[in-house]
Design a protein around this motif. Structure first.
Motif, PDB file in Angstrom:
ATOM      1  N   MET A   1       0.546  87.130  22.065  1.00  0.00           N
ATOM      2  CA  MET A   1       1.235  87.503  20.942  1.00  0.00           C
ATOM      3  C   MET A   1      -0.060  87.522  19.947  1.00  0.00           C
ATOM      4  O   MET A   1      -0.740  86.500  19.936  1.00  0.00           O
ATOM      5  CB  MET A   1       2.130  86.376  20.450  1.00  0.00           C
ATOM      6  CG  MET A   1       2.814  86.549  18.951  1.00  0.00           C
ATOM      7  SD  MET A   1       4.520  87.293  19.071  1.00  0.00           S
ATOM      8  CE  MET A   1       5.329  87.142  20.359  1.00  0.00           C
ATOM      9  N   SER A   2      -0.159  88.858  19.156  1.00  0.00           N
ATOM     10  CA  SER A   2      -1.203  88.611  18.401  1.00  0.00           C
ATOM     11  C   SER A   2      -0.676  88.253  17.014  1.00  0.00           C
ATOM     12  O   SER A   2       0.411  88.652  16.673  1.00  0.00           O
ATOM     13  CB  SER A   2      -1.666  90.083  18.256  1.00  0.00           C
ATOM     14  OG  SER A   2      -2.641  90.509  17.025  1.00  0.00           O
ATOM     15  N   THR A   3      -1.431  87.529  16.142  1.00  0.00           N
ATOM     16  CA  THR A   3      -1.107  86.776  14.718  1.00  0.00           C
ATOM     17  C   THR A   3      -1.947  87.160  13.862  1.00  0.00           C
ATOM     18  O   THR A   3      -3.336  86.852  13.745  1.00  0.00           O
ATOM     19  CB  THR A   3      -0.538  85.286  15.308  1.00  0.00           C
ATOM     20  OG1 THR A   3       0.254  85.118  16.231  1.00  0.00           O
ATOM     21  CG2 THR A   3      -0.236  84.554  13.776  1.00  0.00           C
ATOM     22  N   ASN A   4      -1.235  87.635  12.702  1.00  0.00           N
ATOM     23  CA  ASN A   4      -2.124  87.886  11.509  1.00  0.00           C
ATOM     24  C   ASN A   4      -1.563  87.198  10.191  1.00  0.00           C
ATOM     25  O   ASN A   4      -0.162  87.138  10.111  1.00  0.00           O
ATOM     26  CB  ASN A   4      -2.323  89.179  11.263  1.00  0.00           C
ATOM     27  CG  ASN A   4      -3.226  90.148  12.039  1.00  0.00           C
ATOM     28  OD1 ASN A   4      -2.904  90.360  13.451  1.00  0.00           O
ATOM     29  ND2 ASN A   4      -4.623  90.708  11.798  1.00  0.00           N
ATOM     30  N   THR A   5      -2.453  86.615   9.374  1.00  0.00           N
ATOM     31  CA  THR A   5      -1.736  86.185   8.222  1.00  0.00           C
ATOM     32  C   THR A   5      -2.456  86.570   6.984  1.00  0.00           C
ATOM     33  O   THR A   5      -3.564  86.884   7.161  1.00  0.00           O
ATOM     34  CB  THR A   5      -1.979  84.739   8.360  1.00  0.00           C
ATOM     35  OG1 THR A   5      -1.155  84.050   9.394  1.00  0.00           O
ATOM     36  CG2 THR A   5      -1.077  83.728   7.103  1.00  0.00           C
ATOM     37  N   ARG A  76      12.737  89.586  12.357  1.00  0.00           N
ATOM     38  CA  ARG A  76      12.303  89.968  13.663  1.00  0.00           C
ATOM     39  C   ARG A  76      12.818  91.388  13.962  1.00  0.00           C
ATOM     40  O   ARG A  76      14.276  91.519  14.020  1.00  0.00           O
ATOM     41  CB  ARG A  76      12.849  88.847  14.551  1.00  0.00           C
ATOM     42  CG  ARG A  76      12.146  88.857  15.876  1.00  0.00           C
ATOM     43  CD  ARG A  76      12.520  87.727  16.809  1.00  0.00           C
ATOM     44  NE  ARG A  76      12.853  86.528  16.223  1.00  0.00           N
ATOM     45  CZ  ARG A  76      11.746  85.470  16.142  1.00  0.00           C
ATOM     46  NH1 ARG A  76      10.514  85.684  16.761  1.00  0.00           N
ATOM     47  NH2 ARG A  76      11.920  84.307  15.431  1.00  0.00           N
ATOM     48  N   THR A 105       3.108  86.117   7.677  1.00  0.00           N
ATOM     49  CA  THR A 105       2.406  85.951   8.805  1.00  0.00           C
ATOM     50  C   THR A 105       3.240  87.016   9.895  1.00  0.00           C
ATOM     51  O   THR A 105       4.353  87.277   9.965  1.00  0.00           O
ATOM     52  CB  THR A 105       2.698  84.562   9.750  1.00  0.00           C
ATOM     53  OG1 THR A 105       2.056  83.616   8.793  1.00  0.00           O
ATOM     54  CG2 THR A 105       2.140  84.722  11.204  1.00  0.00           C
ATOM     55  N   GLU A 107       3.426  88.554  13.723  1.00  0.00           N
ATOM     56  CA  GLU A 107       3.318  88.159  15.300  1.00  0.00           C
ATOM     57  C   GLU A 107       3.807  89.619  15.977  1.00  0.00           C
ATOM     58  O   GLU A 107       4.831  89.917  15.585  1.00  0.00           O
ATOM     59  CB  GLU A 107       3.976  87.048  15.626  1.00  0.00           C
ATOM     60  CG  GLU A 107       3.682  85.587  15.078  1.00  0.00           C
ATOM     61  CD  GLU A 107       4.423  84.427  15.158  1.00  0.00           C
ATOM     62  OE1 GLU A 107       5.616  84.832  15.702  1.00  0.00           O
ATOM     63  OE2 GLU A 107       4.059  83.442  15.222  1.00  0.00           O
ATOM     64  N   GLU A 108       3.015  90.155  16.677  1.00  0.00           N
ATOM     65  CA  GLU A 108       3.326  91.421  17.564  1.00  0.00           C
ATOM     66  C   GLU A 108       2.903  91.142  19.136  1.00  0.00           C
ATOM     67  O   GLU A 108       1.801  90.640  19.353  1.00  0.00           O
ATOM     68  CB  GLU A 108       2.842  92.448  16.868  1.00  0.00           C
ATOM     69  CG  GLU A 108       3.205  93.694  17.657  1.00  0.00           C
ATOM     70  CD  GLU A 108       2.991  94.905  17.030  1.00  0.00           C
ATOM     71  OE1 GLU A 108       3.046  95.846  17.192  1.00  0.00           O
ATOM     72  OE2 GLU A 108       2.391  94.800  15.716  1.00  0.00           O
ATOM     73  N   ASP A 109       3.858  91.662  19.918  1.00  0.00           N
ATOM     74  CA  ASP A 109       3.068  92.117  21.186  1.00  0.00           C
ATOM     75  C   ASP A 109       4.269  92.936  22.075  1.00  0.00           C
ATOM     76  O   ASP A 109       5.335  92.973  21.444  1.00  0.00           O
ATOM     77  CB  ASP A 109       3.204  90.605  22.083  1.00  0.00           C
ATOM     78  CG  ASP A 109       2.347  90.395  23.250  1.00  0.00           C
ATOM     79  OD1 ASP A 109       1.607  91.650  23.411  1.00  0.00           O
ATOM     80  OD2 ASP A 109       2.079  89.555  24.142  1.00  0.00           O
ATOM     81  N   ASP A 124      -4.360  92.445  22.351  1.00  0.00           N
ATOM     82  CA  ASP A 124      -4.448  91.653  21.148  1.00  0.00           C
ATOM     83  C   ASP A 124      -5.636  92.352  20.306  1.00  0.00           C
ATOM     84  O   ASP A 124      -5.223  92.345  18.940  1.00  0.00           O
ATOM     85  CB  ASP A 124      -4.735  90.206  21.174  1.00  0.00           C
ATOM     86  CG  ASP A 124      -3.520  89.464  21.552  1.00  0.00           C
ATOM     87  OD1 ASP A 124      -2.390  89.925  21.622  1.00  0.00           O
ATOM     88  OD2 ASP A 124      -3.571  88.384  22.131  1.00  0.00           O
ATOM     89  N   ASN A 131      -2.731  95.239  12.208  1.00  0.00           N
ATOM     90  CA  ASN A 131      -1.836  94.393  11.659  1.00  0.00           C
ATOM     91  C   ASN A 131      -2.662  93.856  10.553  1.00  0.00           C
ATOM     92  O   ASN A 131      -1.578  93.315   9.300  1.00  0.00           O
ATOM     93  CB  ASN A 131      -1.237  93.159  12.235  1.00  0.00           C
ATOM     94  CG  ASN A 131       0.079  94.062  13.205  1.00  0.00           C
ATOM     95  OD1 ASN A 131       0.683  94.856  12.747  1.00  0.00           O
ATOM     96  ND2 ASN A 131       0.324  93.246  14.410  1.00  0.00           N
TER      97      ASN A 131
END
Length: 146
Positions: A1-5, A76, A105, A107-109, A124, A131
């Motif tokens: 899961m790619s996460t950006n904030t 979501r 935040t 999150e994407e996958d 990712d 993102n």
């Protein structure tokens, strides 16, 4: 899961107003190019955005469906992006500075399709770039809507 904030200089309600207006989707989501229709109950669970991805003349019609919604806190969705497949995307809003700012935040996958065949580290990398820009665009809109 790619996460950006990203921290956005707007209230959670202001950020949510952008997310809750389905017609704004192609303004802040990288890759979405136009809206064809927004379900009347967007962003309720089960509601869909009917959008296109790509650049003219190579446009594909797809849709994004809400799978969980907690207004002003969490959205979501399952976003179709054929031919690569379907992605699961979660946006979380957290109030900062007494509610005058928002930490968002994303999150994407990949959930299904050919995108799942790509090794996670290789998935990712482009998602992180995409993102980062998506959150930048979201911030531009939310911070300037007044």
């Amino acid at each position: 899961m790619s996460t950006n904030t990203r921290e956005i200089s707007a209230t959670p309600h202001d950020v949510w107003a952008v997310l809750a207006d389905g017609w704004l989707y192609p303004l802040w989501v990288v890759g979405a190019s136009r809206m064809r229709e927004v379900d009347d109950d967007w962003p309720a669970v089960g509601a869909r955005l009917h959008h296109s991805v790509g650049s003219w003349p190579l446009l594909l019609d797809d849709e994004t469906e809400v799978v969980e919604c907690r207004p002003v806190e969490l959205l979501r969705v399952h976003a179709k992006a054929w031919p690569s497949g379907e992605a699961g995307v979660t946006l979380r809003l957290e109030p900062l500075d007494g509610g005058t700012r928002t930490r968002v935040t994303i999150e994407e996958d990949a959930r299904s399709g050919p995108g799942r065949l790509v090794p996670k580290p290789l998935r990712d990398l482009p998602l992180a770039w995409r993102n980062t820009e998506t959150l930048r665009r979201l911030a531009f809109i939310a911070e300037r809507r007044h």
